[in-house]
Design a protein around this motif. Structure first.
Motif, PDB file in Angstrom:
ATOM      1  N   TRP A 139       0.813  -1.219   0.000  1.00 37.00           N
ATOM      2  CA  TRP A 139       0.000   0.000   0.000  1.00 37.00           C
ATOM      3  C   TRP A 139       0.848   1.272   0.000  1.00 37.00           C
ATOM      4  CZ3 TRP A 139      -0.905  -4.545   2.327  1.00 37.00           C
ATOM      5  CH2 TRP A 139      -2.047  -5.215   1.903  1.00 37.00           C
ATOM      6  N   CYS A 140       2.147   1.117   0.214  1.00 31.66           N
ATOM      7  CA  CYS A 140       3.059   2.269   0.260  1.00 31.66           C
ATOM      8  C   CYS A 140       4.380   1.831  -0.370  1.00 31.66           C
ATOM      9  CB  CYS A 140       3.260   2.688   1.722  1.00 31.66           C
ATOM     10  SG  CYS A 140       4.497   3.977   1.955  1.00 31.66           S
ATOM     11  N   GLN A 141       4.471   1.984  -1.693  1.00 32.63           N
ATOM     12  CA  GLN A 141       5.619   1.397  -2.402  1.00 32.63           C
ATOM     13  C   GLN A 141       6.750   2.372  -2.698  1.00 32.63           C
ATOM     14  OE1 GLN A 141       4.412  -1.237  -5.642  1.00 32.63           O
ATOM     15  NE2 GLN A 141       2.527  -1.658  -4.537  1.00 32.63           N
ATOM     16  N   ASP A 191       1.104  -5.183  -6.360  1.00 30.35           N
ATOM     17  CA  ASP A 191       1.605  -3.872  -6.825  1.00 30.35           C
ATOM     18  C   ASP A 191       0.440  -2.908  -7.044  1.00 30.35           C
ATOM     19  OD1 ASP A 191       4.226  -4.740  -6.853  1.00 30.35           O
ATOM     20  OD2 ASP A 191       4.317  -5.059  -9.023  1.00 30.35           O
ATOM     21  N   ASP A 233      -1.153  -0.141  -4.410  1.00 27.16           N
ATOM     22  CA  ASP A 233      -0.354   1.016  -3.941  1.00 27.16           C
ATOM     23  C   ASP A 233      -1.227   2.269  -3.810  1.00 27.16           C
ATOM     24  OD1 ASP A 233       1.811   2.579  -3.240  1.00 27.16           O
ATOM     25  OD2 ASP A 233       2.648   2.697  -5.267  1.00 27.16           O
TER      26      ASP A 233
END
Ligand SMILES: NC(=O)c1ccc[n+]([C@@H]2O[C@H](COP(=O)([O-])OP(=O)(O)OC[C@H]3O[C@@H](n4cnc5c(N)ncnc54)[C@H](OP(=O)(O)O)[C@@H]3O)[C@@H](O)[C@H]2O)c1
Length: 280
Positions: free
Chosen positions: A174-176, A264, A267
């Motif tokens: 969720w936070c890439q 992915d 995000d």
């Protein structure tokens, strides 16, 4: 099946040292609980512990390693300096204080600047102290945490040692933090993933649940495996014996490309951060 194992290590740039690809986080693990959790982790096969001055448990981490039946050289220990002293000397002493708390007369494998938030002078003072401790062999590798591209580029103005060998940032599906990650990878800076389990806050997310069911593993195992397959060094924390063991049991399955892409796809950019996304 990929060649990843619990013993996998990653090379550090400009160094003969390697960092274990899986770490064990100890934020909010205190006193005897921290010692016990580290001992459980070492027994389960983790060989890398991530502490910090801020966590107030550096000495417990050191004690656990001494109590284990492993040699100091078999365990990789990271700590982080929280803030500078009033000058170069006192900042250096703060770093050495961490080393002494962990391994009296010995060394720390990796020391990071915990955060860039103190401003440019603080960043420069802390980097100078880390460079000095590295030259003296009290710290083997040095890096940063929560640094964005701008913070790392700024270091070129004063750093004798560049690039930093590691950047530890918040990373999970969720936070890439894609810009920071790709910059680090291009510059051979090892990327470490903190909050790899999103503190279990996404355990009911449908994408994650479906993938965990498909591979017959827990949601936590999917999240840790995801980091490893991305080439990030995940630092899962737990004070629960069964979870400590399960979180390291991620080498019997491989997330396929399609499912990696599904993860992915969740995000949320900076909005997905639960602690802090890098700011530049
Ligand atoms: N550099 C930085 O600024 C920074 C910031 C944050 C974290 N970190 C580092 O990264 C490490 C990991 O981050 P974090 O501790 O914030 O979060 P995390 O590892 O994502 O999550 C830890 C939380 O999840 C729970 N948990 C662990 N395994 C679980 C499982 N299998 N199923 C369900 N719940 C599970 C733990 O509970 P129990 O303990 O009760 O099992 C704990 O509450 C930290 O310990 C620290 O070393 C660094």
């Amino acid at each position: 099946m990929s060649s990843l194992t619990l013993q996998s290590t990653i090379p550090l740039t400009n160094s003969s040292y390697r960092i274990p690809a899986l770490g064990f986080g100890v934020y909010q693990s205190h006193g005897p609980t921290c010692i016990q959790s580290c001992l459980t982790a070492l027994k389960a096969g983790y060989r890398h512990i991530d502490t910090a001055q801020y966590y107030a448990n550096e000495s417990q981490v050191g004690e656990a390693v001494r109590k284990s039946d492993l040699k100091r050289a078999d365990v990789y220990i990271t700590s982080k300096i929280l803030s500078p002293g009033k000058d170069a000397d006192s900042t250096y002493k703060s770093v050495i204080g961490s080393v002494e708390a962990i391994d009296k007369g010995g060394y720390v494998d990796l020391m990071l600047i915990h955060s860039p938030n103190g401003g440019p002078e603080a960043r420069q003072l802390m980097w100078g102290a880390l460079e000095r401790a590295k030259k003296e062999g009290r710290v083997r590798s040095i890096g940063v945490s929560n640094y964005g591209v701008g913070n790392i580029e700024e270091m070129k103005e004063y750093a004798e040692t560049w690039p930093p060998q590691v950047n530890q940032i918040e990373l999970h599906p969720w936070c890439q933090q894609r810009e920071a990650v790709s910059y680090c990878q291009k510059n051979n800076i090892v990327v470490e993933a903190y909050c790899p389990l999103v503190r279990n806050q996404k355990a009911k997310d449908p994408t994650l649940l479906n993938i965990s069911k498909k591979y017959n593993v827990t949601t936590g195992q999917v999240l840790i495996r995801y980091c490893l397959q991305k080439g990030w060094v995940p630092l899962p924390k737990s004070d629960t014996e069964s979870r400590i063991i399960a979180n390291a049991d991620v080498y019997g399955f491989e997330i396929d490309d399609e499912d990696m892409q599904k993860l992915d796809g969740v995000d949320q950019g900076d909005k997905g951060a639960i602690v802090q996304a890098v700011t530049n």
